[in-house]
Scaffold this motif. Structure first.
Motif, PDB file in Angstrom:
ATOM      1  N   VAL A 119     -10.697  -3.978 -97.491  1.00 44.14           N
ATOM      2  CA  VAL A 119     -10.411  -2.772 -98.335  1.00 44.14           C
ATOM      3  C   VAL A 119      -9.065  -3.341 -99.024  1.00 44.14           C
ATOM      4  O   VAL A 119      -9.115  -3.452-100.324  1.00 44.14           O
ATOM      5  CB  VAL A 119      -9.959  -1.722 -97.620  1.00 44.14           C
ATOM      6  N   LEU A 120      -8.095  -3.988 -98.203  1.00 49.37           N
ATOM      7  CA  LEU A 120      -6.869  -4.417 -98.950  1.00 49.37           C
ATOM      8  C   LEU A 120      -7.372  -5.534 -99.811  1.00 49.37           C
ATOM      9  O   LEU A 120      -6.713  -5.757-100.923  1.00 49.37           O
ATOM     10  CB  LEU A 120      -5.893  -4.906 -97.713  1.00 49.37           C
ATOM     11  N   ARG A 121      -8.279  -6.725 -99.580  1.00 54.61           N
ATOM     12  CA  ARG A 121      -8.526  -7.804-100.333  1.00 54.61           C
ATOM     13  C   ARG A 121      -9.235  -7.168-101.496  1.00 54.61           C
ATOM     14  O   ARG A 121      -8.630  -7.521-102.610  1.00 54.61           O
ATOM     15  CB  ARG A 121      -9.574  -8.279 -99.481  1.00 54.61           C
ATOM     16  N   LEU A 122     -10.016  -6.217-101.468  1.00 53.52           N
ATOM     17  CA  LEU A 122     -10.806  -5.871-102.857  1.00 53.52           C
ATOM     18  C   LEU A 122      -9.868  -4.909-103.702  1.00 53.52           C
ATOM     19  O   LEU A 122      -9.621  -5.271-104.873  1.00 53.52           O
ATOM     20  CB  LEU A 122     -11.999  -4.934-102.370  1.00 53.52           C
ATOM     21  N   ILE A 123      -8.884  -4.081-103.117  1.00 53.99           N
ATOM     22  CA  ILE A 123      -8.035  -3.209-103.773  1.00 53.99           C
ATOM     23  C   ILE A 123      -7.072  -4.360-104.530  1.00 53.99           C
ATOM     24  O   ILE A 123      -6.512  -4.225-105.806  1.00 53.99           O
ATOM     25  CB  ILE A 123      -7.318  -2.248-103.171  1.00 53.99           C
ATOM     26  N   SER A 124      -6.371  -5.433-103.773  1.00 50.45           N
ATOM     27  CA  SER A 124      -5.518  -6.356-104.407  1.00 50.45           C
ATOM     28  C   SER A 124      -6.036  -7.053-105.332  1.00 50.45           C
ATOM     29  O   SER A 124      -5.424  -7.478-106.560  1.00 50.45           O
ATOM     30  CB  SER A 124      -5.099  -7.069-103.206  1.00 50.45           C
ATOM     31  N   GLU A 125      -7.269  -7.663-105.222  1.00 46.30           N
ATOM     32  CA  GLU A 125      -8.236  -8.235-106.128  1.00 46.30           C
ATOM     33  C   GLU A 125      -8.135  -7.476-107.529  1.00 46.30           C
ATOM     34  O   GLU A 125      -8.012  -8.026-108.575  1.00 46.30           O
ATOM     35  CB  GLU A 125      -9.522  -8.613-105.834  1.00 46.30           C
ATOM     36  N   THR A 126      -8.431  -6.190-107.320  1.00 44.41           N
ATOM     37  CA  THR A 126      -8.874  -5.436-108.580  1.00 44.41           C
ATOM     38  C   THR A 126      -7.457  -5.034-109.287  1.00 44.41           C
ATOM     39  O   THR A 126      -7.438  -5.221-110.445  1.00 44.41           O
ATOM     40  CB  THR A 126      -9.735  -4.004-108.276  1.00 44.41           C
ATOM     41  N   LYS A 127      -6.417  -4.871-108.645  1.00 46.09           N
ATOM     42  CA  LYS A 127      -5.087  -4.678-109.146  1.00 46.09           C
ATOM     43  C   LYS A 127      -4.606  -5.939-109.674  1.00 46.09           C
ATOM     44  O   LYS A 127      -4.129  -5.862-111.071  1.00 46.09           O
ATOM     45  CB  LYS A 127      -4.373  -4.444-107.982  1.00 46.09           C
ATOM     46  N   ALA A 128      -5.005  -7.123-109.331  1.00 48.02           N
ATOM     47  CA  ALA A 128      -4.414  -8.367-109.587  1.00 48.02           C
ATOM     48  C   ALA A 128      -4.954  -8.814-110.971  1.00 48.02           C
ATOM     49  O   ALA A 128      -4.603  -9.417-112.034  1.00 48.02           O
ATOM     50  CB  ALA A 128      -4.442  -9.640-108.782  1.00 48.02           C
ATOM     51  N   ALA A 129      -6.377  -8.204-111.234  1.00 44.87           N
ATOM     52  CA  ALA A 129      -7.358  -8.581-112.435  1.00 44.87           C
ATOM     53  C   ALA A 129      -7.090  -7.652-113.401  1.00 44.87           C
ATOM     54  O   ALA A 129      -7.655  -7.748-114.540  1.00 44.87           O
ATOM     55  CB  ALA A 129      -8.935  -8.714-111.751  1.00 44.87           C
ATOM     56  N   GLY A 130      -6.125  -6.706-113.257  1.00 44.21           N
ATOM     57  CA  GLY A 130      -5.911  -5.920-114.159  1.00 44.21           C
ATOM     58  C   GLY A 130      -6.735  -4.600-114.490  1.00 44.21           C
ATOM     59  O   GLY A 130      -6.888  -4.106-115.645  1.00 44.21           O
ATOM     60  N   LYS A 131      -7.634  -4.361-113.508  1.00 45.38           N
ATOM     61  CA  LYS A 131      -8.854  -3.396-113.779  1.00 45.38           C
ATOM     62  C   LYS A 131      -8.407  -2.231-113.098  1.00 45.38           C
ATOM     63  O   LYS A 131      -7.545  -2.254-112.020  1.00 45.38           O
ATOM     64  CB  LYS A 131      -9.897  -4.209-112.815  1.00 45.38           C
ATOM     65  N   PRO A 132      -8.837  -0.732-113.626  1.00 48.59           N
ATOM     66  CA  PRO A 132      -8.489   0.187-113.023  1.00 48.59           C
ATOM     67  C   PRO A 132      -8.859   0.840-111.724  1.00 48.59           C
ATOM     68  O   PRO A 132     -10.098   0.179-111.469  1.00 48.59           O
ATOM     69  CB  PRO A 132      -8.841   1.218-114.300  1.00 48.59           C
ATOM     70  N   ILE A 133      -7.966   1.580-111.221  1.00 52.65           N
ATOM     71  CA  ILE A 133      -8.530   1.771-109.666  1.00 52.65           C
ATOM     72  C   ILE A 133      -8.221   3.283-109.710  1.00 52.65           C
ATOM     73  O   ILE A 133      -7.204   3.963-110.052  1.00 52.65           O
ATOM     74  CB  ILE A 133      -7.829   1.253-108.648  1.00 52.65           C
ATOM     75  N   GLY A 134      -9.219   4.277-109.218  1.00 54.24           N
ATOM     76  CA  GLY A 134      -9.194   5.543-109.156  1.00 54.24           C
ATOM     77  C   GLY A 134      -9.226   6.090-107.724  1.00 54.24           C
ATOM     78  O   GLY A 134      -9.990   5.257-106.951  1.00 54.24           O
ATOM     79  N   ALA A 135      -8.879   6.980-107.254  1.00 48.46           N
ATOM     80  CA  ALA A 135      -8.729   7.709-105.790  1.00 48.46           C
ATOM     81  C   ALA A 135      -8.782   9.030-105.867  1.00 48.46           C
ATOM     82  O   ALA A 135      -7.959   9.664-106.890  1.00 48.46           O
ATOM     83  CB  ALA A 135      -7.550   7.023-105.125  1.00 48.46           C
ATOM     84  N   LEU A 136      -9.429   9.661-104.799  1.00 51.70           N
ATOM     85  CA  LEU A 136      -9.738  10.990-104.889  1.00 51.70           C
ATOM     86  C   LEU A 136      -9.097  11.764-103.787  1.00 51.70           C
ATOM     87  O   LEU A 136      -9.053  11.105-102.757  1.00 51.70           O
ATOM     88  CB  LEU A 136     -11.145  11.486-105.038  1.00 51.70           C
ATOM     89  N   CYS A 137      -8.674  12.862-103.598  1.00 54.26           N
ATOM     90  CA  CYS A 137      -8.266  13.854-102.619  1.00 54.26           C
ATOM     91  C   CYS A 137      -7.346  13.042-101.797  1.00 54.26           C
ATOM     92  O   CYS A 137      -6.106  12.677-102.193  1.00 54.26           O
ATOM     93  CB  CYS A 137      -9.693  14.076-101.802  1.00 54.26           C
ATOM     94  N   ILE A 138      -7.490  12.679-100.498  1.00 53.53           N
ATOM     95  CA  ILE A 138      -6.559  12.046 -99.587  1.00 53.53           C
ATOM     96  C   ILE A 138      -6.583  10.486 -99.716  1.00 53.53           C
ATOM     97  O   ILE A 138      -5.620   9.878 -99.355  1.00 53.53           O
ATOM     98  CB  ILE A 138      -6.760  12.282 -98.234  1.00 53.53           C
ATOM     99  N   ALA A 139      -7.490   9.910-100.521  1.00 57.27           N
ATOM    100  CA  ALA A 139      -7.792   8.589-100.740  1.00 57.27           C
ATOM    101  C   ALA A 139      -6.608   7.803-101.150  1.00 57.27           C
ATOM    102  O   ALA A 139      -6.247   6.763-100.973  1.00 57.27           O
ATOM    103  CB  ALA A 139      -8.980   8.064-101.393  1.00 57.27           C
ATOM    104  N   PRO A 140      -5.790   8.331-102.273  1.00 58.32           N
ATOM    105  CA  PRO A 140      -4.408   7.888-102.600  1.00 58.32           C
ATOM    106  C   PRO A 140      -3.567   7.244-101.625  1.00 58.32           C
ATOM    107  O   PRO A 140      -2.705   6.459-101.949  1.00 58.32           O
ATOM    108  CB  PRO A 140      -3.747   8.904-103.595  1.00 58.32           C
ATOM    109  N   ALA A 141      -3.509   7.890-100.523  1.00 56.67           N
ATOM    110  CA  ALA A 141      -2.694   7.430 -99.434  1.00 56.67           C
ATOM    111  C   ALA A 141      -3.274   6.006 -98.794  1.00 56.67           C
ATOM    112  O   ALA A 141      -2.086   5.287 -98.796  1.00 56.67           O
ATOM    113  CB  ALA A 141      -2.635   8.432 -98.077  1.00 56.67           C
ATOM    114  N   THR A 142      -4.262   5.788 -98.898  1.00 51.85           N
ATOM    115  CA  THR A 142      -4.656   4.418 -98.475  1.00 51.85           C
ATOM    116  C   THR A 142      -4.370   3.463 -99.630  1.00 51.85           C
ATOM    117  O   THR A 142      -3.965   2.314 -99.244  1.00 51.85           O
ATOM    118  CB  THR A 142      -6.143   4.411 -98.167  1.00 51.85           C
TER     119      THR A 142
END
Length: 219
Positions: A119-142
């Motif tokens: 999970v950390l790898r994909l979030i980090s890769e997506t962020k580094a690539a300048g691609k948007p990330i959305g999170a719902l409900c409690i997921a923004p905590a992760t």
């Protein structure tokens, strides 16, 4: 040009031990309505525990996060380890307690907990690539735990204890109503309270539609 590919990171099947089903299905619905393609994925790991959703008590059995998430995805789902940021144009993480139990240790350990390595790898890769990330409900905590060095801004509604724990990761928080989204333009992060506020499916649908619209627009 082909359809935009929106990754949907699931954490099981059911609000108390996996992905919140209404939130996940609404996300998939709005992605489809926007003419984009959902790419569902989940880690191939055991759930932290299994909850009987009728009695809300723990059950003495083991379930797999990927197998359970496949129920929501109608079987069209990828093992998270086989997905990288190059495969998607954006990422959305529905809520449900699985998002902070199976994807991270936020539910058990708060800001001191860790995030699942894939999970950390994909979030980090997506962020580094300048691609948007959305999170719902409690997921923004992760998400905040995964990006704790970036000072991102999110919302999880108005629960003071959860807000305090999120801020302890170095994440900024703003209070939103259920039909509002928090948009961090700098970091391309979009979050929505959903069932952290509720109360019903028609209420959470308004914010989720806005989140998906914004994520697809940014992708």
């Amino acid at each position: 040009m082909g359809k935009k590919r929106i990754g949907v990171l699931l954490s099981g099947c059911g609000v108390f031990d996996g992905s919140e089903i209404h939130e996940a299905v609404l996300t998939l619905l709005y992605i489809d309505q926007k003419g984009a393609a959902a790419v569902c994925m989940a880690p191939d790991i055991s759930q932290v525990h299994v909850i009987n959703h009728l009695t809300r008590k723990e059950m003495k059995e083991n379930r797999n996060v990927l197998v359970e998430s496949a129920r929501i995805a109608r079987g069209d789902i990828k093992n998270l380890k086989d997905v990288s940021a190059v495969d998607i144009d954006a990422l959305i993480i529905p809520g449900g307690v699985g998002a902070v139990k199976n994807l991270s240790e936020f539910a058990a350990k708060g800001p001191e907990g860790s995030v699942n390595a894939e999970v950390l790898r994909l979030i980090s890769e997506t962020k580094a690539a300048g691609k948007p990330i959305g999170a719902l409900c409690i997921a923004p905590a992760t998400l905040g735990m995964a990006l704790k060095d970036h000072g991102i801004t999110v919302t999880i509604g108005n629960d003071k204890a959860t807000i305090s724990s999120i801020k302890a990761t170095g994440t900024n928080h703003i209070v939103c109503t259920v039909d509002q989204i928090a948009v961090d333009e700098k970091h391309k992060i979009v979050t929505v309270p959903a069932y952290m506020l509720g109360p019903g499916i028609k209420d959470v649908a308004k914010g989720i539609e806005k989140l998906v619209d914004k994520i697809v627009e940014m992708a």
